[in-house]
Scaffold this motif. Sequence first.
Motif, PDB file in Angstrom:
ATOM      1  N   GLU A   1       0.835  -1.193   0.000  1.00 20.19           N
ATOM      2  CA  GLU A   1       0.000   0.000   0.000  1.00 20.19           C
ATOM      3  C   GLU A   1       0.877   1.252   0.000  1.00 20.19           C
ATOM      4  OE1 GLU A   1      -3.172  -0.127  -0.350  1.00 20.19           O
ATOM      5  OE2 GLU A   1      -3.473  -2.282  -0.013  1.00 20.19           O
ATOM      6  N   GLY A   2       0.342   2.335  -0.556  1.00 16.34           N
ATOM      7  CA  GLY A   2       1.060   3.596  -0.520  1.00 16.34           C
ATOM      8  C   GLY A   2       1.805   3.889  -1.798  1.00 16.34           C
ATOM      9  N   ARG A   3       2.669   4.882  -1.713  1.00 14.52           N
ATOM     10  CA  ARG A   3       3.374   5.364  -2.889  1.00 14.52           C
ATOM     11  C   ARG A   3       4.441   4.364  -3.332  1.00 14.52           C
ATOM     12  NH1 ARG A   3       5.871   7.041   1.523  1.00 14.52           N
ATOM     13  NH2 ARG A   3       8.149   7.246   1.523  1.00 14.52           N
ATOM     14  N   PRO A   4       4.838   4.394  -4.595  1.00 12.70           N
ATOM     15  CA  PRO A   4       5.957   3.546  -5.035  1.00 12.70           C
ATOM     16  C   PRO A   4       7.280   4.097  -4.532  1.00 12.70           C
ATOM     17  CG  PRO A   4       5.217   4.936  -6.844  1.00 12.70           C
ATOM     18  CD  PRO A   4       4.234   5.154  -5.713  1.00 12.70           C
ATOM     19  N   GLY A   5       8.286   3.245  -4.509  1.00 11.88           N
ATOM     20  CA  GLY A   5       9.616   3.697  -4.127  1.00 11.88           C
ATOM     21  C   GLY A   5      10.206   4.616  -5.181  1.00 11.88           C
ATOM     22  N   ASP A   6      10.982   5.585  -4.735  1.00 12.67           N
ATOM     23  CA  ASP A   6      11.591   6.573  -5.631  1.00 12.67           C
ATOM     24  C   ASP A   6      13.094   6.281  -5.725  1.00 12.67           C
ATOM     25  OD1 ASP A   6      12.639   8.762  -6.925  1.00 12.67           O
ATOM     26  OD2 ASP A   6      11.696  10.262  -5.649  1.00 12.67           O
ATOM     27  N   PRO A   7      13.571   5.761  -6.877  1.00 12.18           N
ATOM     28  CA  PRO A   7      14.999   5.432  -6.989  1.00 12.18           C
ATOM     29  C   PRO A   7      15.917   6.617  -6.721  1.00 12.18           C
ATOM     30  CG  PRO A   7      13.761   4.560  -8.854  1.00 12.18           C
ATOM     31  CD  PRO A   7      12.832   5.445  -8.097  1.00 12.18           C
TER      32      PRO A   7
END
Length: 320
Positions: free
Chosen positions: A195-201
């Motif tokens: 759940e929630g936002r995707p990871g930001d590389p």
Amino acid sequence: MSEPRRVPAPARRGRAVRFVAAFSALLGVAAYVTLHDVTGSMGPPRCVIGSGQNRYEFTPEQASNAATVAAVGSARGLPERAVTIALATALQESALRNIEHGDRDSLGLFQQRPSQGWGTPEQILDPVYASTKFYEGLEKVPGYSRLPLTVAAQKVQRSGFPQAYAKHEPDATLLSAALTGRAPAALSCTADATEGRPGDPARVRDELVRAFGARSAPKTRPGAESERAAGAPGSAAGGAPAARVELTVPVRETRVPRAERGWALAQWAVARAEELRIAEVVYGDRRWVADASSGDWEPVRGGAGTRGTDGSSVRLTLAR
């Protein structure tokens, strides 16, 4: 013989309401216990180091801050003892929380004061900056690694209660052993990557470089296709599974053995997984998965997406 006393209707209704409420609460407890037995879920995300009497349990926020303190010390080439002193100090001063208040104008992990020359409020509330300033002070203390922890910490902090640092030394010792990499796979954390936002590389890369230095800058590569069913959260447009994003973090030669450096990086990633949306960490033949109910490291068993590393890199998979 007198007639039985009749209970007024409002009282009977009140009893019925209380019975229904109590029964509902009992059902809720039973449902929680059943869910826990089936899934192993322990509720909110948590992190654990050690076992039995030598066990320390803390929140993802505390784990993230502890990992930053340890990483900054490791990046400066300082011994594990320095990290233990720093962590015990932060445990006493803020309980490893980056708080925006304190005695007079004290702020942050170490309760440093802008009026005493520690930096601006914005700088002090940056855990990397605050940790760096603490270590700079500690490095000026002759023979700090041989001093009692309370003495070494006090020479940096100038606290009104210097003996208070002592009670945190056992927990700080556990934390530093894990987060400097000397105790492999010692940190267990649960986190929710569904759940929630995707990871930001870009953010993960920036945080790695800030904590460990430019030599730890990871490389990004598209990973294998998602194993989730089409249409599940994280899927690409049109129902096709979204490609996962992997970061390969190099394990460079340092003053410590490569394996320790690798585990320091890997356990930093686990400690910060909730904040940075890291779904999986692999180092060597061990793998940590955010959605696993135990939060423990497991052996890499092979198969698509579960290959190990050769020890020269740590692989991070970000949440989608």
